[in-house]
Design a protein around this motif. Sequence first.
Motif, short mmCIF file in Angstrom:
data_model
loop_
_atom_site.label_atom_id
_atom_site.label_comp_id
_atom_site.label_asym_id
_atom_site.label_seq_id
_atom_site.Cartn_x
_atom_site.Cartn_y
_atom_site.Cartn_z
N ALA A 1 0.82 -1.22 0.00
CA ALA A 1 0.00 0.00 0.00
C ALA A 1 0.85 1.26 0.00
CB ALA A 1 -0.93 -0.01 1.22
N ALA A 2 1.86 1.29 0.86
CA ALA A 2 2.68 2.51 1.01
C ALA A 2 3.49 2.81 -0.24
CB ALA A 2 3.59 2.38 2.23
N LYS A 3 4.14 1.79 -0.79
CA LYS A 3 4.97 2.02 -1.96
C LYS A 3 4.14 2.40 -3.19
CE LYS A 3 8.78 1.76 -2.20
NZ LYS A 3 9.84 2.77 -1.94
N LEU A 4 3.02 1.70 -3.40
CA LEU A 4 2.18 2.02 -4.56
C LEU A 4 1.56 3.40 -4.43
CD1 LEU A 4 0.40 -1.42 -5.17
CD2 LEU A 4 2.26 -0.39 -6.50
N MET A 5 1.10 3.75 -3.22
CA MET A 5 0.52 5.08 -3.03
C MET A 5 1.61 6.15 -3.14
SD MET A 5 -2.44 6.51 -2.48
CE MET A 5 -3.56 5.47 -1.54
N GLY A 6 2.79 5.86 -2.64
CA GLY A 6 3.88 6.81 -2.77
C GLY A 6 4.26 7.06 -4.22
N GLU A 7 4.33 5.99 -5.03
CA GLU A 7 4.62 6.14 -6.45
C GLU A 7 3.52 6.93 -7.17
OE1 GLU A 7 7.31 5.11 -8.43
OE2 GLU A 7 8.20 4.99 -6.43
N PHE A 8 2.27 6.70 -6.76
CA PHE A 8 1.16 7.44 -7.36
C PHE A 8 1.29 8.94 -7.10
CE2 PHE A 8 -3.08 9.34 -6.83
CZ PHE A 8 -3.60 9.14 -8.10
N PHE A 9 1.66 9.29 -5.86
CA PHE A 9 1.80 10.71 -5.52
C PHE A 9 2.97 11.33 -6.28
CE2 PHE A 9 -1.43 10.27 -2.51
CZ PHE A 9 -1.69 11.49 -1.91
N ILE A 10 4.06 10.60 -6.46
CA ILE A 10 5.23 11.14 -7.15
C ILE A 10 4.95 11.32 -8.65
CG2 ILE A 10 7.58 10.61 -7.91
CD1 ILE A 10 8.06 9.25 -5.24
N LYS A 11 4.42 10.30 -9.30
CA LYS A 11 4.30 10.30 -10.75
C LYS A 11 3.09 11.08 -11.26
CE LYS A 11 6.81 5.97 -11.50
NZ LYS A 11 6.76 4.59 -12.04
N PHE A 12 1.97 11.00 -10.55
CA PHE A 12 0.74 11.59 -11.07
C PHE A 12 0.36 12.91 -10.39
CE2 PHE A 12 0.43 7.04 -11.92
CZ PHE A 12 0.18 7.05 -13.29
N LEU A 13 0.60 13.02 -9.08
CA LEU A 13 0.24 14.24 -8.36
C LEU A 13 1.42 15.18 -8.18
CD1 LEU A 13 -2.10 12.76 -5.59
CD2 LEU A 13 -2.68 13.56 -7.89
N LYS A 14 2.64 14.70 -8.51
CA LYS A 14 3.87 15.49 -8.38
C LYS A 14 4.07 15.99 -6.95
CE LYS A 14 4.25 14.98 -12.80
NZ LYS A 14 5.17 13.94 -13.34
N GLN A 15 3.77 15.12 -5.99
CA GLN A 15 3.92 15.43 -4.57
C GLN A 15 4.88 14.42 -3.95
OE1 GLN A 15 2.67 18.07 -2.95
NE2 GLN A 15 1.66 18.79 -4.81
N LEU B 1 1.65 8.22 4.13
CA LEU B 1 0.80 8.57 5.27
C LEU B 1 -0.67 8.25 4.97
CD1 LEU B 1 2.36 11.98 6.35
CD2 LEU B 1 2.16 9.97 7.80
N LEU B 2 -1.12 8.64 3.79
CA LEU B 2 -2.52 8.40 3.43
C LEU B 2 -2.81 6.90 3.33
CD1 LEU B 2 -5.22 9.62 2.68
CD2 LEU B 2 -4.44 9.74 0.30
N ALA B 3 -1.85 6.14 2.82
CA ALA B 3 -2.03 4.69 2.76
C ALA B 3 -2.22 4.12 4.15
CB ALA B 3 -0.81 4.04 2.09
N GLY B 4 -1.47 4.63 5.13
CA GLY B 4 -1.62 4.17 6.51
C GLY B 4 -2.99 4.48 7.07
N VAL B 5 -3.50 5.68 6.76
CA VAL B 5 -4.85 6.05 7.22
C VAL B 5 -5.90 5.10 6.65
CG1 VAL B 5 -6.62 7.84 7.15
CG2 VAL B 5 -4.23 8.47 7.52
N ILE B 6 -5.77 4.78 5.36
CA ILE B 6 -6.78 3.96 4.68
C ILE B 6 -6.79 2.52 5.18
CG2 ILE B 6 -7.46 2.99 2.44
CD1 ILE B 6 -6.39 5.58 1.17
N ILE B 7 -5.61 1.93 5.37
CA ILE B 7 -5.56 0.51 5.76
C ILE B 7 -5.46 0.33 7.27
CG2 ILE B 7 -4.41 -0.08 3.59
CD1 ILE B 7 -1.80 -0.39 5.16
#
Length: 625
Positions: free
Chosen positions: A49-63, A70-76
């Motif tokens: 969850a953390a790595k996939l969500m982190g990659e999503f934020f880097i590549k698509f949201l540029k964050q 952090l958000l992955a931790g909240v969700i799961i």
Amino acid sequence: MSRAAKIVLFLLALAMFISSLLLEVDYTHTEILKKMKMLVIQLAVILFAAKLMGEFFIKFLKQPAVLGELLAGVIIGPFALGSIELPILHSPLFPKYPDFPVSPELYGVATVASIILLFLAGLETDFQQFLKQSLTGTLVGIGGVLGAFVFGNLITVWFGLAPKGFMDPVALFMGTISVATSVGITARVLSEQKQLDSPEGTSILAGAVIDDVLGILILAVVVGMVSAEGVMGGPKEKELKELMDKAVYAHKKHDYVQSAEIHQTLAKEYQNLEKARQRTLQERPKKAQEEHHVDWKQVGLIGYKAFGFWLGITIVGIILAGRISWFLKLFNQGTMMALGLALALLISGLAESVGLAAIIGAYAIGLALSKERISDELEHAFQGLYNCFVPVFFAVMGMLVDIPKMLDTSILTYSIVFTVVAIFVKVLGCGLPSYLTGFNTKGALRIGVGMLPRGEVALIVAGVGLASGVISQSMFGVAVAMTLITTLIAPPVLVKIFDDTPGRYKDMGGKEEKVSSAPGPVLSLDDVEPSLVYPCFHYISIALEEKGYETKMLSHRPDHIYQASKGDITMEIREKSSQILFDFPEESKSEIQDILKEALKRLRADIGQLKPRNIGKEEDGKKEN
């Protein structure tokens, strides 16, 4: 085998796999084996969850990836999807625990991850730059602590949640909760933005050290006052905690009758305990209620231990850094990494033993080693551990967020005001001293925002208040909301304000530094094989140092970046795809070209000495002889 046969075989194997998981068999597992089973499955889910969500934020949201983790931790986490009972496990994946949202085992892994993070942050810090910013760091830490504590306390009193005023235990605890800065989150963002080594970055890290030490002192004072007030828990609370643990265990065993009986007993005992506490407070003379006796001698000893440990281990580490570096270089990269981690864990454990956070010990020893060449090799060796462990830390921080408590309407207004004030006073309290010590407005804002996130320390302090009965579940929810919002706000704001503009004044007269907009010359090495990137950097670094340059690896995540400086000359060497780029001033072009040629000449010579031999033919020759 035909495609249809492969599909049939796959479906049969999948059916066997799922049925074996769902089939209930009464195994006689010990408690420790059950805990380990849950831990390994939890870590697997967290990493996915953390790595996939982190990659999503880097590549698509540029964050920054930290936001996604952090958000992955909240969700799961245990307050969201993690609380759903899974048939395969016969329990939720992340069950709620009586004293803390996650299990001690999982939090222990997160603690090790935070130690790795801060050890690397220390290694990446420019030691000379850190010394230059030590005064600013001290003032930043003091300003942030005083502002956050005083205003956090006053807001609680203003909302009528602390009947006895400023010295009420509830107000004292809420003030203390708003103090702690989570340097780990800021360090991660600064590292990703290549700003960990900047004047602002070193000031933030130095300020966080002071912030942590002062936070420990304030917590010691508050606990002393609350203990004098007679609110802290005693033997009876320990008995109730044991009953609570038994109730949780009975529920997990599906013995709902015993669980209900224990909960009824708990309710009666808590009512009796509260009546006894209120009776004690009413019978105590009014003067005694208003006086708060603090053992200042004990507080002084705690302060000495905290400051003495940090200063002592940093100075000793600096003096012995050369010998430590020599010792580590005797081994291969794997052993060197293991010994470096062992050293960081040892110093972190010693830091905890004197009341400091473990991460401060890790940062101190990393800082001591940062001036040695071994620091670059350690950073490179730790890259794999970093990528696996550090996302676990941030995901677990997200798991501590209790969403239902955050949405409690009865205290929502106080929560909003408390959070807004916590943001404002931290930025102002840390930014103003920075401005007065030579930073311009943007530089001061960067430092203020960098000191903004609260994290594990704030949640731990809130947990102490909740467990001792000083603050309620709703107040704990306020602390969690403030921690989450400040943690989520800081990373994107830091990314936005850390641009190419300078953060310092050239002198105290107020004249700002001017940066030429014209880029310097750029040389590049093209089509560099990935396996040769680190050797190239290594040989170039050696050649630069022979010419009097000081070199420092600023980052190896996601690409290698080195900085070299000599006097007023500063250059940057960075990896980009299959290129190694060199940015430097115009006047240094000839010298840099000569240095680059010398480095590549040495690299080719050393590679040329590696002569392949055909072992098979040699063995055949030996047999013929």
